[in-house]
Design an enzyme around this catalytic site. Structure first.
Site, PDB file in Angstrom:
ATOM      1  CB  ILE A  18     -21.008 -63.245   4.719  1.00 49.68           C
ATOM      2  CG1 ILE A  18     -20.413 -62.704   3.342  1.00 49.68           C
ATOM      3  CG2 ILE A  18     -21.642 -64.388   4.847  1.00 49.68           C
ATOM      4  CD1 ILE A  18     -19.535 -63.667   2.671  1.00 49.68           C
ATOM      5  N   GLY A  19     -21.642 -59.751   5.045  1.00 48.93           N
ATOM      6  CA  GLY A  19     -20.804 -58.536   5.174  1.00 48.93           C
ATOM      7  C   GLY A  19     -21.483 -57.536   4.319  1.00 48.93           C
ATOM      8  N   GLY A  21     -20.760 -53.102   2.987  1.00 47.04           N
ATOM      9  CA  GLY A  21     -19.679 -51.986   2.891  1.00 47.04           C
ATOM     10  C   GLY A  21     -20.342 -50.723   2.488  1.00 47.04           C
ATOM     11  N   GLY A  22     -19.458 -49.615   1.973  1.00 45.96           N
ATOM     12  CA  GLY A  22     -20.099 -48.344   1.833  1.00 45.96           C
ATOM     13  C   GLY A  22     -21.020 -48.470   0.846  1.00 45.96           C
ATOM     14  CG  MET A  23     -20.211 -48.771  -3.336  1.00 45.75           C
ATOM     15  SD  MET A  23     -19.586 -47.675  -4.639  1.00 45.75           S
ATOM     16  CE  MET A  23     -18.757 -48.739  -5.570  1.00 45.75           C
ATOM     17  CB  VAL A  26     -20.087 -59.224   0.992  1.00 50.26           C
ATOM     18  CG1 VAL A  26     -19.355 -60.553   0.356  1.00 50.26           C
ATOM     19  CG2 VAL A  26     -19.425 -58.012   0.539  1.00 50.26           C
ATOM     20  CE  LYS A  41     -17.055 -56.022  -2.561  1.00 46.50           C
ATOM     21  NZ  LYS A  41     -15.903 -55.371  -2.699  1.00 46.50           N
ATOM     22  CG  ASP A 135      -9.485 -48.721   2.472  1.00 46.42           C
ATOM     23  OD1 ASP A 135      -8.918 -48.122   3.460  1.00 46.42           O
ATOM     24  OD2 ASP A 135     -10.525 -49.021   2.629  1.00 46.42           O
TER      25      ASP A 135
END
Length: 720
Positions: A18-19, A21-23, A26, A41, A135
């Site tokens: 579903i997603g 990120g940088g590292m 998810v 994650k 962030d």
């Protein structure tokens, strides 16, 4: 490696991604132990063997695991299995605040303030646990389907200790605080600044600072004053404007010092929006330096030092005198002694003050002379350097300046060999490098794989340098037509007939007629995979007042439109399209003119914004039968039944009541592969009669109504 359907920790079933990120990635998962859906994650495979990344991942887990708050995405579990590092989190079904703002253009004042209050309360809980988010941005704020606001992705948050927190980690540059942009000290007040920028965007629909590069935007955060949100939306109340200004002060000391203070003012703004109750603090004025006069110095010494010294002296002298005088001496004699002692001490104090004034005068004079000499040297140095009359080159200044200029504009060559050419092209163009592609027919490597490069990995090269790539054309490549010298229309037609995709770039060339092809990549006569891209360079004739097309790939839609306008060009059509590169989600993935080409001022640039990879859809066509005897032996035809159909991702397709079966259904475009049909109805049991064998008495028990629920799993059909 994570695969759909696999189990982690003997309890979490991976359902879908579903997603990313940088590292980490998810996944939506199901916790079979507690029978609930969760988000997991997972550290990306390429980083799992890197000790630094694993350490960051563990710190993130430990920091986030200590947070439990309604306005924070809660962490349930952390673990590691077969080299897979993961965090189990609360699954929040909803939309990011960024998407919500984009849909509504801007939010109403009450809605923006209400969201800001919930976000502030979540961040306050983190700050109370000594955790700084670092962030805060609309992309990291989720609005659930129930309207609950939650802060997520503490990916670069670190647990605060008693030491000063410093970090060179920079979040999204549009929301970063000035101290983060400098790479220096950042604390809780950095989150307050980022929240202020987020509030500005909620209220106006735009970010306050924009620019062509991240460095340009960061400099604006450091140097430029925040524009007033009321300049864009005049109906914003005064108190809300002042709250945003106070959050976004350049100096952390001038912002709200705690989230609790911010929440108090936000709530007050909902009650009295037009009152001027926000207190702007200027620590420079409150703690400004003032010169101490001689009179002030004497007063301080008389009220402090004199009192302490006098008391101490009296005490010591009394102790000494007691050795020689009996404690029962006359009181008058003791009073006389005390008066003598006070007079002696006052004389000593006056002598000390005169000595102090003399010493201070000497020190002040020396410091003034030294300061004058230093200022004179600096002035001579600057004048000499400006006029060129001093040998500064010999001091090494010129060499350092030349070296800095030489390094400026250079970029480090990334790894390209062994990667897919489209991915490499995107990265090289983003670095300002120009890829020149030649294909090589081979049956050893898959089509589209980069085999060779003329620049080695890690080398520093000038921007705009041409990078020559040799790419596999596969075993059955198609010969590329030679279109050099043709008109644009002829070249495009010739290449498209062979099955190639045409990319155009423009440049000046006085030797080639305007509108004709100067060169092509890959060159004519070579072989390339069917459907691959061929770039043709079109002549614009002799150089004139053309506009160079900027690089818009990987910019947000708003940033790309701003960049186009600043370049003297116009924004053409903007479309949302599917794109396989998940890192481009929500960003520009296509521009109608190539980077670096020259076009007429006012030319319209068409954009395509990625909405992520194309997802498979399913259909459900057929009929629903009544509950069977195996499902419920007590079900009888003719009962009134409520029938619902829900997909695995929570979408309800049907909710109806009927006494007649079967029910015909025809649904298409379903996102989930499975669903559940639920039957709810009431069954009335028959009356029963019992006879007492001893007395012959007959007892009748009336029937009772019992609500029944029957669930049936269904598999949807994939659509082509």
């Amino acid at each position: 490696m994570i695969k759909i359907g696999m189990m982690i920790g003997d309890r979490y079933e991976i359902l879908e991604k579903i997603g990313t990120g940088g590292m980490s990635d998810v996944y939506k998962s199901k916790d079979h132990k507690l029978n609930r859906y969760v988000a997991i994650k997972v550290l990306k495979q390429e980083f799992s063997e890197n000790a630094n990344f694993v350490s960051k991942f563990r710190v993130e887990a430990q920091a986030a695991a200590g947070l439990m708050h309604p306005n924070i995405v809660n962490v349930y579990d952390v673990g590691e299995e077969n080299g897979i590092y993961y965090i189990v989190m609360e699954l929040v079904e909803g939309i990011t605040l960024k998407k919500y703002i984009e849909r509504k253009a801007r939010l109403s004042v009450k809605e923006a303030v209400s969201i800001a209050i919930q976000v502030s309360m979540g961040i306050e809980a983190a700050h109370n646990n000594h955790i700084i988010h670092r962030d805060i941005k609309p992309q990291n704020i989720i609005i659930s389907k129930e309207g609950k606001v939650k802060v997520t992705d503490f990916g670069i948050a670190k647990a605060a200790t008693s030491n000063t927190i410093t970090s060179n980690v920079m979040g999204s540059v549009h929301y970063t605080s000035p101290e983060q942009a400098r790479g220096g000290y950042s604390d809780e007040k950095s989150d307050i600044y980022s929240l202020g920028i987020t509030m500005f965007e909620m209220l106006t629909g735009r970010v306050p600072f924009n620019g062509e590069t991240t460095v340009a935007i960061a400099i604006k955060h450091i140097q430029e004053p925040l524009p007033s949100p009321r300049d864009y939306i005049p109906e914003i109340p005064l108190s809300v404007e002042q709250i945003v200004f106070k959050c976004c002060q350049k100096s952390p000391d001038r912002r709200y010092q705690t989230m609790a203070d911010l929440v108090t003012d936000l709530k007050q703004s909902l009650i009295n929006p037009d009152e001027d109750f926000v207190k702007m603090v200027n620590p420079d004025e409150e703690a400004s330096t003032r010169m101490i006069t001689d009179k002030d110095m004497l007063q301080i010494k008389r009220q402090s030092d004199r009192r302490d010294s006098m008391d101490e002296a009296l005490r010591l002298k009394k102790d000494v005198r007691r050795k020689y005088y009996d404690e029962d001496d006359d009181e008058d004699e003791e009073e006389m002694l005390n008066e003598e002692e006070e007079e002696d001490i006052e004389e000593d104090m006056d002598e000390e003050e005169e000595g102090y004034d003399s010493k201070m005068e000497k020190v002040t004079t020396i410091l003034a002379v030294v300061a004058a000499l230093l200022i004179g040297c600096i002035v001579l140095f600057l004048v000499g350097k400006t006029l060129g009359i001093l040998p500064f080159e010999g001091l090494g200044f010129q060499k350092e300046e030349d070296a800095a200029q030489e390094d400026a504009g250079k970029v480090e060559m990334p790894k390209v060999v062994g990667r897919q050419v489209e991915e490499v092209k995107t990265e090289l163009l983003g670095l300002g490098l120009t890829p020149e592609i030649n294909y090589k027919e081979t049956d050893e490597y898959a089509a589209g794989l980069v085999l060779e490069c003329n620049i080695g990995i890690g080398q520093m090269v000038d921007s705009q340098t041409e990078i020559k790539l040799t790419v596999s054309a596969g075993a059955s490549g198609v010969e590329v037509p030679d279109v050099a010298g043709m008109s644009t229309a002829q070249a495009v037609s010739s290449l498209e007939q062979k099955g190639f995709v045409v990319n155009r770039t423009e440049s000046y060339d006085a030797g080639v007629e305007k509108g004709n092809v100067i060169s092509q990549s890959p060159e004519g006569g070579t072989k390339a995979p069917n459907g691959s891209a061929v770039t043709i360079r079109i002549s614009q004739g002799a150089e004139d007042n053309k506009v160079r097309v900027p690089d818009l790939i990987r910019l947000s839609e708003m940033d790309a439109m701003a960049t186009i306008t600043e370049s003297g060009l116009n924004v053409g059509s903007v479309k949302e399209v599917n794109h396989e590169d998940e890192s481009l989600n929500g960003l520009v993935c296509y521009q109608s003119y190539s980077v670096g080409s020259y076009v007429d001022p006012g030319t319209a640039i068409d954009l395509q914004v990625s909405i992520g990879p194309k997802q498979g859809t399913y259909s459900y066509v057929g009929s629903i039968e009544a509950p069977s005897a195996a499902e419920d032996p007590e079900y009888r035809d003719g009962l009134n039944v409520t029938v619902t159909i829900d997909t695995a991702d929570g979408i309800q397709l049907l909710n109806t009541s009927t006494a007649s079966f079967p029910i015909s259904v025809n649904y298409t475009g379903i996102r989930s592969a499975t669903g559940t049909v639920t039957f709810t109805y009431t069954v009335t049991t028959d009356a029963t009669t019992q006879t007492n064998p001893e007395t012959g008495e007959v007892t009748t028990t009336e029937g009772s109504a019992v609500q029944k629920t029957v669930s049936r799993e269904v598999q949807f059909t994939p659509e082509s």
